[in-house]
Design an enzyme around this catalytic site. Structure first.
Site, PDB file in Angstrom:
ATOM      1  N   TYR A  51       0.854  -1.192   0.000  1.00  0.00           N
ATOM      2  CA  TYR A  51       0.000   0.000   0.000  1.00  0.00           C
ATOM      3  C   TYR A  51       0.884   1.235   0.000  1.00  0.00           C
ATOM      4  CZ  TYR A  51      -5.006  -0.285   0.065  1.00  0.00           C
ATOM      5  OH  TYR A  51      -6.301  -0.393  -0.330  1.00  0.00           O
ATOM      6  N   GLU A  53      -0.462   4.795  -0.563  1.00  0.00           N
ATOM      7  CA  GLU A  53      -1.258   6.004  -0.824  1.00  0.00           C
ATOM      8  C   GLU A  53      -0.386   7.237  -0.634  1.00  0.00           C
ATOM      9  OE1 GLU A  53      -4.634   5.809   1.756  1.00  0.00           O
ATOM     10  OE2 GLU A  53      -5.745   4.488   0.419  1.00  0.00           O
ATOM     11  N   ASP A 197      -5.681  14.096 -25.125  1.00  0.00           N
ATOM     12  CA  ASP A 197      -5.669  12.682 -24.756  1.00  0.00           C
ATOM     13  C   ASP A 197      -4.913  11.966 -25.874  1.00  0.00           C
ATOM     14  OD1 ASP A 197      -6.158  10.015 -24.453  1.00  0.00           O
ATOM     15  OD2 ASP A 197      -8.308  10.209 -24.078  1.00  0.00           O
ATOM     16  N   THR A 223      -2.962   6.493 -22.110  1.00  0.00           N
ATOM     17  CA  THR A 223      -2.846   5.148 -21.570  1.00  0.00           C
ATOM     18  C   THR A 223      -1.387   4.750 -21.791  1.00  0.00           C
ATOM     19  OG1 THR A 223      -3.456   4.246 -23.721  1.00  0.00           O
ATOM     20  CG2 THR A 223      -5.210   4.406 -22.094  1.00  0.00           C
ATOM     21  N   LYS A 226      -1.008   1.112 -25.242  1.00  0.00           N
ATOM     22  CA  LYS A 226      -1.302   1.021 -26.680  1.00  0.00           C
ATOM     23  C   LYS A 226       0.019   1.108 -27.442  1.00  0.00           C
ATOM     24  CE  LYS A 226      -6.052   2.726 -26.286  1.00  0.00           C
ATOM     25  NZ  LYS A 226      -6.285   3.222 -24.936  1.00  0.00           N
ATOM     26  N   ARG A 232      -1.037  -2.258 -18.891  1.00  0.00           N
ATOM     27  CA  ARG A 232      -2.338  -1.578 -18.963  1.00  0.00           C
ATOM     28  C   ARG A 232      -2.423  -0.531 -17.848  1.00  0.00           C
ATOM     29  NH1 ARG A 232      -6.361  -2.512 -21.899  1.00  0.00           N
ATOM     30  NH2 ARG A 232      -5.108  -4.155 -22.845  1.00  0.00           N
TER      31      ARG A 232
HETATM   32  N1  PLP Z   1      -8.582   7.718 -24.380  1.00  0.00           N
HETATM   33  C1  PLP Z   1      -8.544   7.191 -25.603  1.00  0.00           C
HETATM   34  C2  PLP Z   1      -8.305   8.089 -26.787  1.00  0.00           C
HETATM   35  C3  PLP Z   1      -8.720   5.817 -25.781  1.00  0.00           C
HETATM   36  O1  PLP Z   1      -8.716   5.293 -27.017  1.00  0.00           O
HETATM   37  C4  PLP Z   1      -8.954   5.006 -24.638  1.00  0.00           C
HETATM   38  C5  PLP Z   1      -9.154   3.543 -24.740  1.00  0.00           C
HETATM   39  O2  PLP Z   1      -9.456   2.979 -25.696  1.00  0.00           O
HETATM   40  C6  PLP Z   1      -9.009   5.628 -23.384  1.00  0.00           C
HETATM   41  C7  PLP Z   1      -8.822   6.977 -23.290  1.00  0.00           C
HETATM   42  C8  PLP Z   1      -9.379   4.856 -22.153  1.00  0.00           C
HETATM   43  O3  PLP Z   1      -8.440   4.026 -21.698  1.00  0.00           O
HETATM   44  P1  PLP Z   1      -8.826   2.864 -20.636  1.00  0.00           P
HETATM   45  O4  PLP Z   1      -9.472   1.798 -21.430  1.00  0.00           O
HETATM   46  O5  PLP Z   1      -7.492   2.502 -20.078  1.00  0.00           O
HETATM   47  O6  PLP Z   1      -9.725   3.479 -19.631  1.00  0.00           O
END
Ligand code: PLP
Length: 429
Positions: A51, A53, A197, A223, A226, A232
């Site tokens: 843990y 936090e 994002d 993320t 990918k 993950r």
């Molecule tokens: N943002 C984008 C552009 C994504 O394509 C994805 C997942 O496919 C996410 C966020 C979300 O990621 P997670 O599945 O880890 O929550």
């Protein structure tokens, strides 16, 4: 897996089957990849027991001296990889990363503006079924009907009209380069925070294969699993940290807090508890791998492979949304073949090829049926496949999609795919 075999042979059987699937099928899901064995090993360590936090040197638990080092490694490497002043490696997922950023700068009811899910955006960019569409007033932008690419003048017009407090750029199914400076200009003009994002393209950005949003965005989320090829999970970066402009001060000193401080406290305790230290360690490993020269070569090959695959599919008679790709993925429009994305996904799967159905812009079918298929090259490139192999893969896809579901064709492609995959062995878990 000796201990697991003794404790839970039933689960080992499941894992072996999944391993077999990953080995013998062609993985073309654009958001998936194969991590290295080093990443897998780090993810399977005793760090899961701890843990922690809080953040390094500021934990709510004792005994964190070693996990602190792991988190520091992950943070330092991510900062170096993306030239960021601040990074938070604790989000459990990309969705959590987006939630943390929104909750840092928005109040419920504020307006957010993101790419329409039906045009390639992500659920967390304002879709009505997601927290982002429930907690906030969500407005969207899409691609133009003609070019099927982002029309920045139109995006600016929507922003002027809707006056969002936050604009998010980034997508799950957009095959073209995104113009971050233009997005930043639009956000500045209307007084909105600008968030990128980069989940899909993070690996490309790290390797210089896609322009970086870091110099332009207030916050960048991603993320790690990918194109970045880590475990993950999620992550948030700030290119240039500054004092917040929302008047939030530290209670004792009266000092104006920096965005990095606000963000960190939104991640924990705001939306998460204990960080997944084994996953943070695996992120550190992935970032170290991404800092090596051969990672640049890998990402360049991902993009080259996508270009070759797109051209071969177009030459074979398929229509590609926007006419092609600049990045790691492409969207195939199946309308002229007279099959839905759902049918295509099933037929491809029966032939040993994994891809996902996907809506195309202005799709007339429901999201569960769709008129398109999304195809990406990150995973097959990790296996070592190159341009010539993309021609082979295009041949498989074209035969399947034009087969009308003929069992004999699907069976013969399945056998060929299996043999083809055997030429690109995956490590054994
Ligand atoms: N943002 C984008 C552009 C994504 O394509 C994805 C997942 O496919 C996410 C966020 C979300 O990621 P997670 O599945 O880890 O929550």
């Amino acid at each position: 897996m000796q201990h697991l075999l003794e404790t839970d042979p039933e689960l080992v059987e499941v894992i072996r089957k999944e391993e077999d699937r990953q080995k013998h099928k062609l993985e073309l899901i654009a958001s998936e990849n194969y991590t290295s064995q080093a990443v897998l090993e780090a993810a399977g360590t005793v760090l899961t027991n701890k843990y922690a936090e809080g953040y390094p040197d500021k934990r709510y638990y004792g005994g964190c001296e070693y996990v602190d080092l792991a988190e520091d490694l992950a943070r330092d490497r991510a900062r170096q990889l993306f030239q960021a002043e601040h990074v938070n490696v604790q989000p459990h997922s990309g969705s959590n990363a987006n939630m943390a950023v929104y909750m840092t700068v928005l109040n419920p009811g504020d307006t957010i503006m993101g790419m329409d899910l039906a045009h390639g955006g992500h659920l967390t960019h304002g879709a009505s079924v997601s927290f982002s569409g429930k907690l906030y007033r969500a407005v969207s932008y899409g691609v133009s009907r003609d070019s099927e690419t982002l029309d920045y003048d139109e995006i600016a017009e929507i922003a002027r009209k809707e006056k969002p407090r936050l604009i998010v750029a980034g997508a799950s199914a957009y095959p073209r380069t995104i113009d971050f400076p233009r997005f930043a200009e639009i956000a500045r003009e209307v007084g909105a925070y600008f968030v990128t994002d980069m989940a899909h393209i993070a690996g490309l950005v790290a390797a210089g294969e896609h322009p970086s949003p870091l110099p332009y965005a207030d916050f960048v989320t991603t993320t790690t699993h990918k194109t970045l090829r880590g475990p993950r999970g999620g992550m948030i970066l700030i290119g240039k940290d500054r004092e917040n402009d929302m008047g939030v001060v530290a209670p004792k000193s009266g000092r104006t807090k920096r965005f990095s401080e606000l963000l960190d406290s939104t991640v924990m305790p705001g939306i998460q508890g204990g960080p997944l230290m084994h996953i943070i360690a695996a992120k550190a490993v992935a970032f170290r791998e991404a800092l090596q020269d051969n990672f640049r070569g890998y990402q360049a090959q991902v993009v080259r492979n996508a270009a070759v695959l797109a051209k071969a599919l177009a030459d074979g008679g398929l229509r590609l949304v926007s006419g092609g790709t600049d990045n790691h993925l492409m969207l195939l429009d199946l309308t002229e073949l007279g099959i839905s994305g759902r049918d295509a996904e099933r037929m491809l799967d029966a032939a040993g090829i994994t891809a996902n159905k996907n809506g195309i812009p202005y799709d007339t079918r429901s999201p569960l049926v769709t008129s398109g298929i999304r195809v990406g090259t990150p995973a097959v490139t990790t296996r070592g496949m190159k341009e010539d192999d993309m021609h082979t893969i295009a041949g498989f896809i074209l035969r399947v999609l034009k087969s009308g579901g003929d069992e004999a064709v699907l069976a013969s492609v399945r056998a060929e795919v299996r043999e083809f995959c055997a030429g690109f062995p995956l490590f054994s878990v």
